[in-house]
Design an enzyme around this catalytic site. Structure first.
Site, PDB file in Angstrom:
ATOM      1  N   GLN A 195       0.844  -1.205   0.000  1.00 36.22           N
ATOM      2  CA  GLN A 195       0.000   0.000   0.000  1.00 36.22           C
ATOM      3  C   GLN A 195       0.876   1.251   0.000  1.00 36.22           C
ATOM      4  O   GLN A 195       1.546   1.520   1.003  1.00 36.22           O
ATOM      5  CB  GLN A 195      -0.864  -0.018   1.259  1.00 36.22           C
ATOM      6  CG  GLN A 195      -1.732   1.203   1.456  1.00 36.22           C
ATOM      7  CD  GLN A 195      -2.470   1.157   2.791  1.00 36.22           C
ATOM      8  OE1 GLN A 195      -1.972   0.566   3.744  1.00 36.22           O
ATOM      9  NE2 GLN A 195      -3.632   1.770   2.858  1.00 36.22           N
ATOM     10  N   GLY A 196       0.843   2.011  -1.080  1.00 41.48           N
ATOM     11  CA  GLY A 196       1.690   3.201  -1.184  1.00 41.48           C
ATOM     12  C   GLY A 196       0.915   4.472  -0.943  1.00 41.48           C
ATOM     13  O   GLY A 196       0.620   5.228  -1.880  1.00 41.48           O
ATOM     14  N   TYR A 197       0.573   4.730   0.308  1.00 42.71           N
ATOM     15  CA  TYR A 197      -0.135   5.964   0.665  1.00 42.71           C
ATOM     16  C   TYR A 197       0.831   6.940   1.356  1.00 42.71           C
ATOM     17  O   TYR A 197       1.077   8.032   0.876  1.00 42.71           O
ATOM     18  CB  TYR A 197      -1.282   5.685   1.644  1.00 42.71           C
ATOM     19  CG  TYR A 197      -2.544   5.073   1.081  1.00 42.71           C
ATOM     20  CD1 TYR A 197      -2.603   4.546  -0.191  1.00 42.71           C
ATOM     21  CD2 TYR A 197      -3.701   5.017   1.866  1.00 42.71           C
ATOM     22  CE1 TYR A 197      -3.779   3.976  -0.668  1.00 42.71           C
ATOM     23  CE2 TYR A 197      -4.874   4.459   1.400  1.00 42.71           C
ATOM     24  CZ  TYR A 197      -4.907   3.929   0.134  1.00 42.71           C
ATOM     25  OH  TYR A 197      -6.069   3.368  -0.322  1.00 42.71           O
TER      26      TYR A 197
ATOM     27  N   SER B 297       4.491  -1.343   4.264  1.00 44.30           N
ATOM     28  CA  SER B 297       4.578  -2.709   4.785  1.00 44.30           C
ATOM     29  C   SER B 297       4.728  -3.695   3.634  1.00 44.30           C
ATOM     30  O   SER B 297       4.006  -3.607   2.629  1.00 44.30           O
ATOM     31  CB  SER B 297       3.316  -3.067   5.563  1.00 44.30           C
ATOM     32  OG  SER B 297       3.152  -2.194   6.646  1.00 44.30           O
TER      33      SER B 297
ATOM     34  N   GLU C  27      -9.718  -2.175   5.177  1.00 42.67           N
ATOM     35  CA  GLU C  27      -8.629  -2.508   6.112  1.00 42.67           C
ATOM     36  C   GLU C  27      -9.112  -2.447   7.563  1.00 42.67           C
ATOM     37  O   GLU C  27      -8.761  -3.279   8.386  1.00 42.67           O
ATOM     38  CB  GLU C  27      -7.446  -1.542   5.924  1.00 42.67           C
ATOM     39  CG  GLU C  27      -6.305  -1.790   6.910  1.00 42.67           C
ATOM     40  CD  GLU C  27      -5.150  -0.805   6.774  1.00 42.67           C
ATOM     41  OE1 GLU C  27      -5.331   0.260   6.144  1.00 42.67           O
ATOM     42  OE2 GLU C  27      -4.059  -1.110   7.289  1.00 42.67           O
TER      43      GLU C  27
ATOM     44  N   ASN D 272      -5.560   6.551  15.767  1.00 42.62           N
ATOM     45  CA  ASN D 272      -6.792   6.577  16.561  1.00 42.62           C
ATOM     46  C   ASN D 272      -7.343   7.991  16.719  1.00 42.62           C
ATOM     47  O   ASN D 272      -8.561   8.180  16.788  1.00 42.62           O
ATOM     48  CB  ASN D 272      -6.547   5.915  17.927  1.00 42.62           C
ATOM     49  CG  ASN D 272      -6.541   4.398  17.796  1.00 42.62           C
ATOM     50  OD1 ASN D 272      -6.266   3.860  16.726  1.00 42.62           O
ATOM     51  ND2 ASN D 272      -6.844   3.694  18.875  1.00 42.62           N
ATOM     52  N   GLU D 273      -6.436   8.981  16.757  1.00 47.59           N
ATOM     53  CA  GLU D 273      -6.929  10.372  16.847  1.00 47.59           C
ATOM     54  C   GLU D 273      -7.765  10.698  15.598  1.00 47.59           C
ATOM     55  O   GLU D 273      -8.818  11.343  15.687  1.00 47.59           O
ATOM     56  CB  GLU D 273      -5.752  11.359  16.958  1.00 47.59           C
ATOM     57  CG  GLU D 273      -5.016  11.347  18.285  1.00 47.59           C
ATOM     58  CD  GLU D 273      -4.047  10.168  18.451  1.00 47.59           C
ATOM     59  OE1 GLU D 273      -3.746   9.481  17.448  1.00 47.59           O
ATOM     60  OE2 GLU D 273      -3.598   9.918  19.583  1.00 47.59           O
TER      61      GLU D 273
HETATM   62  C1  LIG Z   1       3.347  -0.731  11.533  1.00 46.71           C
HETATM   63  C2  LIG Z   1       2.947   0.276  10.518  1.00 46.71           C
HETATM   64  C3  LIG Z   1       2.672  -0.131   9.218  1.00 46.71           C
HETATM   65  C4  LIG Z   1       2.327   0.799   8.254  1.00 46.71           C
HETATM   66  N1  LIG Z   1       2.103   0.363   6.969  1.00 46.71           N
HETATM   67  C5  LIG Z   1       1.805   1.266   6.007  1.00 46.71           C
HETATM   68  C6  LIG Z   1       1.648   0.855   4.653  1.00 46.71           C
HETATM   69  O1  LIG Z   1       1.765  -0.329   4.332  1.00 46.71           O
HETATM   70  N2  LIG Z   1       1.377   1.806   3.724  1.00 46.71           N
HETATM   71  C7  LIG Z   1       1.228   3.110   4.045  1.00 46.71           C
HETATM   72  O2  LIG Z   1       0.947   3.901   3.159  1.00 46.71           O
HETATM   73  N3  LIG Z   1       1.395   3.546   5.313  1.00 46.71           N
HETATM   74  C8  LIG Z   1       1.686   2.652   6.302  1.00 46.71           C
HETATM   75  N4  LIG Z   1       1.855   3.083   7.585  1.00 46.71           N
HETATM   76  C9  LIG Z   1       1.807   4.516   7.881  1.00 46.71           C
HETATM   77  C10 LIG Z   1       0.577   4.954   8.663  1.00 46.71           C
HETATM   78  O3  LIG Z   1      -0.557   4.929   7.857  1.00 46.71           O
HETATM   79  C11 LIG Z   1       0.900   6.361   9.196  1.00 46.71           C
HETATM   80  O4  LIG Z   1       1.933   6.220  10.147  1.00 46.71           O
HETATM   81  C12 LIG Z   1      -0.314   7.009   9.833  1.00 46.71           C
HETATM   82  O5  LIG Z   1      -1.270   7.330   8.885  1.00 46.71           O
HETATM   83  C13 LIG Z   1       0.077   8.274  10.635  1.00 46.71           C
HETATM   84  O6  LIG Z   1       0.796   9.147   9.826  1.00 46.71           O
HETATM   85  P1  LIG Z   1       2.223   9.748  10.279  1.00 46.71           P
HETATM   86  O7  LIG Z   1       3.057   8.603  10.742  1.00 46.71           O
HETATM   87  O8  LIG Z   1       2.727  10.581   9.163  1.00 46.71           O
HETATM   88  O9  LIG Z   1       1.915  10.618  11.549  1.00 46.71           O
HETATM   89  P2  LIG Z   1       1.312  12.101  11.574  1.00 46.71           P
HETATM   90  O10 LIG Z   1       0.198  12.212  10.602  1.00 46.71           O
HETATM   91  O11 LIG Z   1       2.439  13.073  11.440  1.00 46.71           O
HETATM   92  O12 LIG Z   1       0.713  12.153  13.006  1.00 46.71           O
HETATM   93  C14 LIG Z   1       1.526  12.321  14.179  1.00 46.71           C
HETATM   94  C15 LIG Z   1       0.615  12.350  15.404  1.00 46.71           C
HETATM   95  O13 LIG Z   1      -0.280  13.461  15.316  1.00 46.71           O
HETATM   96  C16 LIG Z   1      -1.628  13.019  15.408  1.00 46.71           C
HETATM   97  N5  LIG Z   1      -2.455  13.800  14.499  1.00 46.71           N
HETATM   98  C17 LIG Z   1      -2.201  14.094  13.192  1.00 46.71           C
HETATM   99  N6  LIG Z   1      -3.214  14.808  12.674  1.00 46.71           N
HETATM  100  C18 LIG Z   1      -4.134  14.948  13.641  1.00 46.71           C
HETATM  101  C19 LIG Z   1      -5.409  15.570  13.713  1.00 46.71           C
HETATM  102  N7  LIG Z   1      -5.946  16.178  12.654  1.00 46.71           N
HETATM  103  N8  LIG Z   1      -6.083  15.511  14.883  1.00 46.71           N
HETATM  104  C20 LIG Z   1      -5.573  14.879  15.971  1.00 46.71           C
HETATM  105  N9  LIG Z   1      -4.359  14.276  15.962  1.00 46.71           N
HETATM  106  C21 LIG Z   1      -3.661  14.305  14.827  1.00 46.71           C
HETATM  107  C22 LIG Z   1      -1.604  11.576  14.959  1.00 46.71           C
HETATM  108  O14 LIG Z   1      -2.695  10.843  15.496  1.00 46.71           O
HETATM  109  C23 LIG Z   1      -0.281  11.109  15.512  1.00 46.71           C
HETATM  110  O15 LIG Z   1      -0.425  10.773  16.872  1.00 46.71           O
HETATM  111  C24 LIG Z   1       2.220   2.175   8.597  1.00 46.71           C
HETATM  112  C25 LIG Z   1       2.493   2.589   9.905  1.00 46.71           C
HETATM  113  C26 LIG Z   1       2.851   1.664  10.849  1.00 46.71           C
HETATM  114  C27 LIG Z   1       3.126   2.160  12.234  1.00 46.71           C
END
Ligand SMILES: Cc1cc2nc3c(=O)[nH]c(=O)nc-3n(C[C@H](O)[C@H](O)[C@H](O)COP(=O)(O)OP(=O)(O)OC[C@H]3O[C@@H](n4cnc5c(N)ncnc54)[C@H](O)[C@@H]3O)c2cc1C
Length: 380
Positions: free
Chosen positions: A123-125, A158, A244, A360-361
């Protein structure tokens, strides 16, 4: 005998004939690389017998199984200690998305290999600058002749190191002035094994590398491999996320019972089970799991509002709680070193549960806006 009983017997017999001791309990979140080749071979046998795409409609090669049959399958699968699936991104995320939104040509081309676990997907998001704020992706794709040419970087991808294909969210047109930032994004199906794609593993807290950075340097894919209209990929990307977070977690949750049983066995072996506070917490974990599973099924059956978000909030809280409880159980006495390693990995990886699949947020934000009608959050 009811249809469900017959179904249970059928899957139980198949597992009895096909499960081996070396596969038992392998894989799972935090252990995705464990016994990978063996698990891949098993997933292909499972697919050949028609079990992998149980929930898909019959018209697309599935069995069109009811929710109760899906639950029975997962119950028996967990009871047999069968390995964690290597094909879940394909069969539970992109497969159903293509069935719902793909063209006939895309379905004919991708679904058979996906169902047979010949093609693995990733998944390339997410990108370094776009996670929760997914509409901010900056990976670009431009149409040159009959091909999309893609440049940019994805992160946390992943299983990219084993994937044959990636579904990529990329910007193919600028967002319209004053319009939503998500407009102009497209959902592209991109082959991973080509010169323009570089996969670099990321070492996790657990010491393993299950996810990766993925670099697209003029990587290409065919013009026809865009799902939905070009520029309208947001809707498609959200549909994949709902798969998902929703029904796909039923199987995972059935495995939670096995995790709890294993932890109870550790507590018995170390004497931790005699500690009144730990006994109380283990019992509470069992009660919470019973409630969690019946809530999940009810929410899915009733298509409750924001069901995928509610389900994700429920199970992640339980799993993190079990990881914390496991640390306290281990602290109580000398457990077997293999059990210590297993529960350390579980605890460390469970910290990620509230992040991936949309944090979760963000799930609480979805419920706040879409169910409670609270005002949209101001962007900082
Ligand atoms: C084990 C694992 C597997 C993953 N696999 C994939 C994958 O296969 N493909 C893929 O594309 N991605 C994958 N991800 C990425 C995952 O989708 C992102 O980590 C997630 O969407 C959060 O984005 P970020 O890490 O950029 O954190 P950020 O968006 O920078 O967030 C940082 C913190 O701020 C909080 N936050 C951000 N915005 C808000 C808001 N508007 N209101 C309240 N709180 C907020 C978040 O909840 C978090 O606690 C994976 C992540 C993990 C940990």
């Amino acid at each position: 005998m009811t249809d469900d009983d017959a179904f249970r017997r059928e899957i139980r017999a198949w597992l009895a004939a096909n499960m081996t001791a070396e596969l038992r309990g392998t894989g799972g979140v935090g252990r995705e690389n464990e016994a990978f080749e063996l698990r891949l071979a098993f997933a292909r046998r499972l697919a050949a017998a028609g079990w992998s795409t149980l929930a898909w409609p019959v018209a697309h090669g599935g069995r069109g199984a009811s929710l109760s049959q899906q639950v029975i399958f997962h119950e028996e699968y967990a009871r047999a200690g069968a390995p964690s699936r290597v094909d879940h991104i394909g069969t539970t995320m992109v497969g159903p998305t293509l069935i719902e939104m793909g063209t006939r040509a895309q379905q004919r081309r991708f679904l058979p290999a996906l169902a047979a676990v010949e093609d693995l997907w990733c998944q390339g998001y997410s990108e370094p600058g776009a996670g929760s704020d997914l509409a901010g992706v900056t990976t670009r794709a431009r149409l040159v002749g009959d091909r999309w040419v893609i440049s940019g970087q994805k992160v946390w991808t992943s299983l990219a190191h084993v994937a044959d294909w990636c579904f990529v969210l990329a910007r193919t047109a600028p967002a319209p002035a004053g319009g939503p930032r998500s407009a102009g994004l497209s959902y592209l199906l991109v082959p991973m094994r080509q010169p323009g794609v570089t996969v670099r593993p990321i070492r996790q807290l657990t010491g393993d590398s299950e996810f990766n950075e993925v670099f697209f340097d003029d990587a290409v894919t065919e013009a026809g491999l865009v799902v939905g209209e070009p520029g309208q990929g947001w809707r498609v990307a959200m549909a994949t996320l709902a798969y998902e977070r929703g029904a796909a977690t039923v199987g995972q949750q059935v495995g939670f019972q096995r995790d709890l049983d294993d932890l109870v066995a550790v507590a018995r072996s170390t004497g931790a089970a005699a500690d009144p506070a730990l006994r109380e917490r283990l019992t509470r974990a069992w009660i919470d799991l019973t409630v969690l599973r019946s809530h999940t099924l009810r929410i899915l059956r009733e298509s409750a509002p924001a069901a995928p978000s509610v389900i994700k909030l429920l199970w992640t809280r339980w799993r993190q709680g079990l990881g914390e409880l496991a640390m306290d159980v281990l602290a109580h006495g000398d457990a077997d070193p293999a059990a210590v390693r297993r529960w350390e990995t579980y605890f460390l990886f469970s910290r990620a549960d509230t992040i991936y699949g949309g944090s979760n947020e963000i799930q609480r934000g979805i419920i706040a806006e879409r169910v409670l009608g609270l005002p949209r959050q101001a962007r900082g």
